[in-house]
Design an enzyme around this catalytic site. Structure first.
Site, PDB file in Angstrom:
ATOM      1  N   HIS A 297       0.840  -1.204   0.000  1.00 39.65           N
ATOM      2  CA  HIS A 297       0.000   0.000   0.000  1.00 39.65           C
ATOM      3  C   HIS A 297       0.874   1.253   0.000  1.00 39.65           C
ATOM      4  O   HIS A 297       0.638   2.190  -0.774  1.00 39.65           O
ATOM      5  CB  HIS A 297      -0.913  -0.020   1.227  1.00 39.65           C
ATOM      6  CG  HIS A 297      -1.702   1.230   1.435  1.00 39.65           C
ATOM      7  ND1 HIS A 297      -3.044   1.325   1.150  1.00 39.65           N
ATOM      8  CD2 HIS A 297      -1.330   2.440   1.915  1.00 39.65           C
ATOM      9  CE1 HIS A 297      -3.468   2.552   1.436  1.00 39.65           C
ATOM     10  NE2 HIS A 297      -2.447   3.245   1.914  1.00 39.65           N
ATOM     11  N   GLU A 298       1.890   1.271   0.863  1.00 34.62           N
ATOM     12  CA  GLU A 298       2.768   2.440   0.945  1.00 34.62           C
ATOM     13  C   GLU A 298       3.588   2.614  -0.327  1.00 34.62           C
ATOM     14  O   GLU A 298       3.784   3.736  -0.799  1.00 34.62           O
ATOM     15  CB  GLU A 298       3.685   2.318   2.161  1.00 34.62           C
ATOM     16  CG  GLU A 298       2.967   2.212   3.496  1.00 34.62           C
ATOM     17  CD  GLU A 298       2.010   3.349   3.748  1.00 34.62           C
ATOM     18  OE1 GLU A 298       2.193   4.444   3.183  1.00 34.62           O
ATOM     19  OE2 GLU A 298       1.043   3.148   4.509  1.00 34.62           O
TER      20      GLU A 298
ATOM     21  N   HIS B 244       1.511   4.335  -2.812  1.00 37.28           N
ATOM     22  CA  HIS B 244       1.509   5.796  -2.670  1.00 37.28           C
ATOM     23  C   HIS B 244       2.699   6.405  -3.402  1.00 37.28           C
ATOM     24  O   HIS B 244       2.572   7.409  -4.112  1.00 37.28           O
ATOM     25  CB  HIS B 244       1.589   6.187  -1.193  1.00 37.28           C
ATOM     26  CG  HIS B 244       0.267   6.231  -0.490  1.00 37.28           C
ATOM     27  ND1 HIS B 244      -0.801   6.957  -0.957  1.00 37.28           N
ATOM     28  CD2 HIS B 244      -0.145   5.643   0.668  1.00 37.28           C
ATOM     29  CE1 HIS B 244      -1.826   6.818  -0.122  1.00 37.28           C
ATOM     30  NE2 HIS B 244      -1.454   6.023   0.868  1.00 37.28           N
TER      31      HIS B 244
ATOM     32  N   GLU C 100      -6.183   7.139  -0.996  1.00 38.69           N
ATOM     33  CA  GLU C 100      -6.125   5.966  -0.125  1.00 38.69           C
ATOM     34  C   GLU C 100      -6.786   4.765  -0.799  1.00 38.69           C
ATOM     35  O   GLU C 100      -6.291   3.637  -0.698  1.00 38.69           O
ATOM     36  CB  GLU C 100      -6.796   6.262   1.219  1.00 38.69           C
ATOM     37  CG  GLU C 100      -6.014   7.215   2.111  1.00 38.69           C
ATOM     38  CD  GLU C 100      -4.603   6.729   2.389  1.00 38.69           C
ATOM     39  OE1 GLU C 100      -4.400   5.508   2.546  1.00 38.69           O
ATOM     40  OE2 GLU C 100      -3.692   7.570   2.431  1.00 38.69           O
TER      41      GLU C 100
END
Length: 298
Positions: free
Chosen positions: A147-148, A151, A225
């Site tokens: 997930h990071e 980003h 997100e």
């Protein structure tokens, strides 16, 4: 996922400090053309320069500020098997995403959390909390890391900076127009120059407009997100990403030891209803889980 409170506060502070400084230097008086009317073209250029300057400053200092405020210990050489696994996993995911491997760090927090920050996708930082490493299964940690990395690969910080720059420009421009109109109305004698009321109105209006305009930034933050969740599902595994979010939901009552300035950058739960929802950097975890289950947002 941990970025925006510090970012917004820094931008707002830069705008207010710059406004006071430039007012003292007489720049506002010059833009007012000695009371004959605002030069809107010059004002717009001025607003854009200082609006994007504040955003750029926030972007450039985001990584060192995050390291300092969260007490991140970066891992250069692994001292144990867990650190080796962490480095190898971030390397694998960043290679898969097509970006340069970020710096990797751990910060002391009981709550399970993680964040990524940095001024571009090839000079980023990914950090995880001790709580995350302790309580999450390896597959769930990998999903959070994905997930990071999502980003970073999506260029969220750069996009956020562009949006913030536009918002800053509007705030600076609109505040001065409002200040000029109110000041002109209050001083009907037609005297040249700007009155004291102009400067007060500009500062107060910038703060009010800045807070209101932050809802635009937060809306984008909530959208990114969802996109990062999708990236996590694609780089790691959809079921593991859902499992990680469900575990985060179960830990909602664990005390948050992350600095307030970084809470918006983490995997925290958003607010579902009311005015606070407009200023929430994250969607509610239930909504994020449902989006992954229904394969929305990509």
């Amino acid at each position: 996922m941990m970025r925006i409170a510090l970012y917004l506060l820094t931008n707002l502070a830069v705008i207010v400090v710059a406004s006071i400084t430039l007012s003292l230097l007489g720049v506002d008086s010059y833009l007012a053309q000695n009371g004959s009317g605002l030069n809107l073209t010059s004002l717009l250029i001025f607003s854009a320069v200082f609006g994007f300057a504040g955003s750029l400053i926030s972007l450039l200092i985001s990584k060192p500020m995050a390291k300092w405020s969260a007490k991140v210990q970066t891992i250069n050489e692994p001292s144990n098997q867990a650190e080796r696994w962490l480095l190898d996993t971030v390397k694998e995911l960043s290679d898969k995403a097509g970006i340069k491997m970020p710096e990797v760090g751990v910060f002391p927090a009981q709550q399970s959390n993680a964040f990524a920050t940095g001024w571009n996708k090839n000079d980023a930082l990914v950090a995880v909390s001790q709580g995350l490493l302790t309580r999450f299964r390896p597959e769930e940690v990998r999903a959070v890391l994905a997930h990071e990395i999502g980003h970073v690969a999506n260029g969220d910080m750069v996009t956020l900076s562009l949006i913030q720059g536009v918002v800053n420009t509007f705030v600076i421009f609109a505040a001065r127009v409002v200040g000029y109109v109110i000041d002109s109305f209050m001083r009907r004698d037609g005297g040249g120059g700007l009155g004291f009321g102009y400067y007060i109105v500009v500062i107060v209006t910038e703060i009010i407009f800045g807070i209101a305009a932050s809802t635009i930034v937060m809306k984008f933050s909530r959208f990114r997100e969802y996109r990062a969740d999708v990236a996590g599902a694609q780089l790691a595994d959809r079921r593991d990403m859902i499992s990680a979010l469900q575990r985060l939901k179960a830990e909602a009552k664990v005390p948050n030891q992350m600095p307030d300035s970084l809470v918006a950058f983490g995997i925290n739960s958003g607010v579902k209803q009311g005015l606070k929802a407009l200023f929430s950097s994250h969607p509610p975890l239930d909504d994020r889980i449902a989006a992954l289950q229904e394969k929305r947002h990509g």
